[in-house]
Design an enzyme around this catalytic site. Sequence first.
Site, mmCIF file in Angstrom:
data_model
loop_
_atom_site.group_PDB
_atom_site.id
_atom_site.type_symbol
_atom_site.label_atom_id
_atom_site.label_comp_id
_atom_site.label_asym_id
_atom_site.label_seq_id
_atom_site.Cartn_x
_atom_site.Cartn_y
_atom_site.Cartn_z
ATOM 1 N N HIS A 1 0.834 -1.206 0.000
ATOM 2 C CA HIS A 1 0.000 0.000 0.000
ATOM 3 C C HIS A 1 0.872 1.262 0.000
ATOM 4 O O HIS A 1 0.446 2.313 -0.486
ATOM 5 C CB HIS A 1 -0.922 0.027 1.222
ATOM 6 C CG HIS A 1 -1.958 -1.043 1.226
ATOM 7 N ND1 HIS A 1 -1.717 -2.310 1.697
ATOM 8 C CD2 HIS A 1 -3.254 -1.023 0.818
ATOM 9 C CE1 HIS A 1 -2.807 -3.041 1.584
ATOM 10 N NE2 HIS A 1 -3.762 -2.286 1.045
ATOM 11 N N ASP B 1 -4.951 -6.617 -7.540
ATOM 12 C CA ASP B 1 -5.200 -5.951 -6.277
ATOM 13 C C ASP B 1 -5.511 -4.487 -6.617
ATOM 14 O O ASP B 1 -5.454 -4.078 -7.781
ATOM 15 C CB ASP B 1 -3.975 -6.077 -5.362
ATOM 16 C CG ASP B 1 -4.309 -5.890 -3.886
ATOM 17 O OD1 ASP B 1 -5.421 -5.409 -3.576
ATOM 18 O OD2 ASP B 1 -3.455 -6.215 -3.034
#
Length: 837
Positions: A251, A322
């Site tokens: 992230h 993702d």
Amino acid sequence: MSTRTPGARAGVATALGAGMLLASAVPAGATSAPESANPIDHIVSTMTVDELIGQMTWTYVYGNSADDASMADQNQARYGVDTPAEVVEKFDLGGVLYFAWSNPGIVNDPELTAELSNGLQAVSVGDEASGIPLATTIDQEGGIVARMGAPMTVLPGNMALGATYDTRLARAQGEILGSELAAVGINADFAPVVDVNTNPVNPVIGVRSMGEDPQNVATLGVAQIEGMQSQGVAAAAKHFPGHGDTETDSHTGLPIVTYDRETLDQHLLPFEAAIDAGVDMIMTAHVIVEELDAEMPGTLSPAVLTGLLREELGFDGLITTDALDMAALKQLPDNPLDDGDIAVLAIQAGSDILLMSPDVPATFEAVSAAVESGEITRERLEESVTRILEWKQERGVWEEDPSVPVDEVMDVVGTAEHTATAQEISEHGVTLVRNEDSLLPLDPEEDSVLMVGSGSAWPERMGPMLAERGFEVTEDYENGASPSAEYRERAVAAAADHDVVVFASYNASGNVAQQEMVAALAETGTPVVVVATRNPYDANVLPGADAVLNIYGWNNVNFHGAVAALAGDVNPSGRLPVNIWDAAGEEILHEMGFGLSYEDEEPQEPTQRYGFFLTNGWAGGDADYAFQYGRHTDEVLVGDWDGDGRDSITVRRGNQYFVNNAPTGGPAESVVTYGTADDVVLVGDWDGDGTDTLAVRRGATYHVKNSLRGGDADHVVVYGREGDAVVVGDWDGDRRDTFAVRRGKVYHVKNVIAGGDADTVFAYGRESDVTLAGDWDGDGRDTFAVRRGRDYHVSNTLRGGEAEQVMRYGREGDEVFVGDWDGDGRDSIGVRRTPAA
């Protein structure tokens, strides 16, 4: 983004027939579904490029309903329109993804979630959008990643599950997730995580993983997948080819792993098992695996997605990226990418779904331009959209009416059965890794507790639970992961006034302040119990703690297992799903599989606390064997269903009977439908053929079946009164079971299945007794045992008077069954134990 005119596609679906496409989304100007051997091929071939990109685009929308304009600013900034409905229509979206920050109502309102799903589906199948139902998706892993909370069932999480080593519980977790998500209109869950967490400092996976053993992760992952997909919700194994040995959170940065192919194969094993089990989707990882591709992360690498996943492993389901807004994809060395570049590269690599592109208009522009220039062929887009539409058809997403009944949602979510299973996972997963001087279990009547801990561990959830359990508790809490000096001093001063300190830790292996606080508390001489709430490595840096329990999460359900273990209500049976290294990282302190119990501080196999416990004699003591079968809320029937002389188990759900002909766990061997859901059911050998079958009771009327199958009753009998309690047995030894009705402590016995007066009347026991019937002495005649708490008073003859034998077995709250479990001709006892609701 679509260039078609409004209304160009017909609305949703009319069924073409069993197993055929629900033919919505016909091309512009068409008046009926195309006559084609493969309607999906025809539909895909008539789509514009933008419509193809739309089906591949799955993203979030802001708002609690389709027409909610309360978050219009966010939708305008991202999409240029005001409402979720307008986003779906503008881009012909193939799917939406729910989050707490984009759809805040989903957090604690399942009915609102169902209404949101229904509203978005109605828009998507309408004339202004694609005409095709949406993939409605979420990240609901259980544990620390769950977008929806109570009243949905809150689960302890994957590593707690991993510590149980129990495939039955893993399948149950999948069934809970699948059934509850289906109830609120969600048809795909980006779960389970099947990453093998081999790196103790992994900042993003940790307790989201089921552990470090590839085989355990594979086995439990497959069970979850099968459970979830059995409820009609697609599972997505993630994050391919493995995110378990990273030290960077994708992230916020770009993880790179340098291990060899042999090590990679260990990380691939759960994905291979998931593919073999028929998982619908696999999600990619934004991780560079140098062994496969030293330049591109898996999400953007043809070598990973096409070469390895498609060609080598043979996966033919949906590949989803993702989230494309994660920082990893913008941090490729010497290769700056914009959002359009990332979308194009993901498609070229082999992905079917572009998940959460940070700039959806830029994605459309870049992919359209790539098709125009030949970088991506139209056929490549059609290939992915064909997969998506085939999945929607096969998974039941593409239906004429894709809505769900809102008024039935609360009958499914957060049920007593689901809650009991979550608590069972917690209790089975809690892992005792240290217990010096047998400090645990504590005594609620004698031990006063000082409850403290890292604020990130949510100790304030545990303190009241200890008080409710009967402990005298002093609570002192502070926000933040790192305890302040003032807080530490305050706790140390209070410790002397208590019998024990309970400290809730949160990744203390990387937090000096927590380490110092536990050390200072230990120096007071008051015993310290550490309850480690996140990654299970804290024991290696807290040598002063007298006892350490790992619970793998900080939700109330995780603390339920901790409190049950501290109070001795359960004997810890969890086993470490990872290796714990010493603080220096030089040697293993505790190996995978290690776990202590209260009887013996040696590694223990998990103890069975719930399920069926059978004994083959009337002597009390321990069970001869134990097993799990069915669900906690099932009604259970015992009989000799196949005539082999051994009784086994049937569980009943409504009017369905799931039969297992051996007293073991595993799936049912057959399923029978008979009677109605609210019937009272009795089991017996009504015709003397040696096989037990069913009678259903409605008032004083008995509908008897002489075979284990559906259909009408073989005969109907009226006997006794509507309010009678009924016991079934072979009262005269003719090998035919008949009836005794009970009124208080008086039994009216019939030796034939017919109406009329009783053949025998007698009194036995007390009016409040629970009555069991069986052939206790093997003489071929069934008689009585009455139960009072844990005591069984047995009479081998059909008369009043004193019991011939008294014995004790099980616990007072157990449900009790009688059967001939070993085929010796003598009936004995099975008790069933279920978690509290």
